[in-house]
Design an enzyme around this catalytic site. Structure first.
Site, PDB file in Angstrom:
ATOM      1  N   ASN A  10       0.863  -1.181   0.000  1.00  0.00           N
ATOM      2  CA  ASN A  10       0.000   0.000   0.000  1.00  0.00           C
ATOM      3  C   ASN A  10       0.899   1.231   0.000  1.00  0.00           C
ATOM      4  OD1 ASN A  10      -1.859   2.018   0.364  1.00  0.00           O
ATOM      5  ND2 ASN A  10      -2.435   1.424   2.438  1.00  0.00           N
ATOM      6  N   TRP A  11       1.000   1.868  -1.165  1.00  0.00           N
ATOM      7  CA  TRP A  11       1.898   3.017  -1.305  1.00  0.00           C
ATOM      8  C   TRP A  11       1.310   4.308  -0.752  1.00  0.00           C
ATOM      9  CZ3 TRP A  11       3.981   2.308  -7.014  1.00  0.00           C
ATOM     10  CH2 TRP A  11       4.883   1.234  -7.027  1.00  0.00           C
ATOM     11  N   LYS A  12       0.046   4.266  -0.384  1.00  0.00           N
ATOM     12  CA  LYS A  12      -0.611   5.461   0.160  1.00  0.00           C
ATOM     13  C   LYS A  12      -0.387   6.654  -0.780  1.00  0.00           C
ATOM     14  CE  LYS A  12      -0.393   3.311   4.647  1.00  0.00           C
ATOM     15  NZ  LYS A  12      -0.359   3.474   6.111  1.00  0.00           N
ATOM     16  N   HIS A  96      -9.807   0.853   4.531  1.00  0.00           N
ATOM     17  CA  HIS A  96      -8.552   1.030   5.268  1.00  0.00           C
ATOM     18  C   HIS A  96      -8.782   1.992   6.433  1.00  0.00           C
ATOM     19  CE1 HIS A  96      -4.424   2.299   6.161  1.00  0.00           C
ATOM     20  NE2 HIS A  96      -4.047   1.170   5.596  1.00  0.00           N
ATOM     21  N   GLU A  98      -7.286   4.446   7.504  1.00  0.00           N
ATOM     22  CA  GLU A  98      -7.133   5.866   7.179  1.00  0.00           C
ATOM     23  C   GLU A  98      -8.362   6.401   6.458  1.00  0.00           C
ATOM     24  OE1 GLU A  98      -2.307   5.294   7.023  1.00  0.00           O
ATOM     25  OE2 GLU A  98      -3.427   5.493   5.150  1.00  0.00           O
ATOM     26  N   GLU A 171      -5.537  -5.016  10.497  1.00  0.00           N
ATOM     27  CA  GLU A 171      -4.543  -3.979  10.769  1.00  0.00           C
ATOM     28  C   GLU A 171      -4.880  -3.286  12.084  1.00  0.00           C
ATOM     29  OE1 GLU A 171      -2.548  -2.283   6.910  1.00  0.00           O
ATOM     30  OE2 GLU A 171      -4.570  -1.502   7.085  1.00  0.00           O
ATOM     31  N   GLY A 177       2.045   2.671  10.834  1.00  0.00           N
ATOM     32  CA  GLY A 177       2.911   3.833  10.713  1.00  0.00           C
ATOM     33  C   GLY A 177       3.509   4.317  12.011  1.00  0.00           C
ATOM     34  N   SER A 217       3.069  -1.895  10.370  1.00  0.00           N
ATOM     35  CA  SER A 217       4.522  -1.821  10.573  1.00  0.00           C
ATOM     36  C   SER A 217       5.226  -3.138  10.253  1.00  0.00           C
ATOM     37  CB  SER A 217       4.843  -1.362  12.006  1.00  0.00           C
ATOM     38  OG  SER A 217       4.368  -0.041  12.224  1.00  0.00           O
ATOM     39  N   GLY A 238       2.999  -1.108   4.376  1.00  0.00           N
ATOM     40  CA  GLY A 238       3.006   0.316   4.099  1.00  0.00           C
ATOM     41  C   GLY A 238       4.388   0.826   3.757  1.00  0.00           C
ATOM     42  N   GLY A 239       5.028   1.500   4.710  1.00  0.00           N
ATOM     43  CA  GLY A 239       6.302   2.167   4.461  1.00  0.00           C
ATOM     44  C   GLY A 239       7.385   1.279   3.895  1.00  0.00           C
TER      45      GLY A 239
END
Length: 253
Positions: A10-12, A96, A98, A171, A177, A217, A238-239
């Site tokens: 997930n590159w957001k 998600h 977010e 999640e 994050g 994470s 994610g990151g």
């Protein structure tokens, strides 16, 4: 275990088209022979055509981070399922945390999006999870059961092959994050709660075949401990998915 793991990025709201293209060109050779797991990239909407073209003919599938539940209409800024499938997208994230936190998405909206996605043959990845206050209050199980029931309303009557396409991503919101990660034991317990709730709604056979991913994470140094658990069927990353080498290390956990 018959469930094929899904490792998803997930590159957001990161990367330009040039950066996305460069990522795919560097990443594909690193995973070209990887058949153990399904690999998916979820870039932001403006990057979808670039990434889909760059990944064409590879073992990597591409999905959207969000869709609207309406097939078309006056919904400024939204992406429809028809637009996504027309350019070759095959998967979509739904609900998600977010989206829930910043854009007010409810379980009812998640349910509407799920029905739209499966109607159009997309593979939906339905995201659920508790916030820190809920976990500390001992409410994790209640929250997960409520979110599963809300997301899956009206699903029971659909064909088995349609239902089997649905993926759940657990999640814990407090681990997204933040650098905090649920221990493998915490993640497994949550996955068992989710699978048991799916079994109560849709039957044990459906539950046994449904993939449940962990997200929050996930990094190269904890991927094996998490994804290696029998109850965990992959990861939503994610990151650590923003660089080809780190995401490859997770894919090859």
């Amino acid at each position: 275990m018959s469930r094929k793991a899904l490792i998803a990025a997930n590159w957001k709201m990161y990367k330009t088209p040039a950066e996305a293209k460069a990522f795919v060109e560097a990443f594909l050779p690193l995973v070209a022979d990887h058949t153990r797991d399904e690999i998916a990239l979820f870039p932001s909407p403006v990057l979808l055509p670039t990434v889909i073209e760059a990944a064409g003919g590879s073992n990597v599938v591409i999905g959207a981070q969000n869709i609207h539940f309406a097939e078309e209409g006056a919904y400024t800024g939204e992406t429809s399922v028809n637009q996504l499938t027309a350019i070759g997208g095959t998967h979509t994230l739904i609900g998600h945390s977010e989206r829930r936190q910043y854009f007010g998405e409810t379980d009812e909206i998640v349910n509407k999006k799920l029905h739209t996605a499966i109607k159009h043959g997309l593979v939906p990845v339905v995201c659920i999870g508790e916030v820190l206050a809920e976990r500390e209050a001992g409410l994790t199980g209640n929250v997960l059961k409520t979110q599963v029931n809300g997301a899956f309303a009206g699903i029971k009557g659909l064909a088995a092959e349609v239902i089997s396409s649905i993926v759940i991503a657990y999640e814990p919101v407090w681990a997204i994050g933040t650098g905090k990660t649920a221990t493998p034991e915490m993640a497994v317990n949550a996955h068992r709660i989710i699978r048991a709730e799916v079994a109560s709604l849709l039957g044990p056979k459906v539950a046994a075949n449904m993939r449940i991913l962990y997200g929050g994470s996930v990094k190269p140094d904890n991927a094996t401990a998490l994804i290696g658990q029998e109850e965990i069927d992959g990861a939503l990353v994610g990151g650590a998915s923003l660089k080809p080498d780190s995401f490859t290390a997770i894919v090859k956990y």
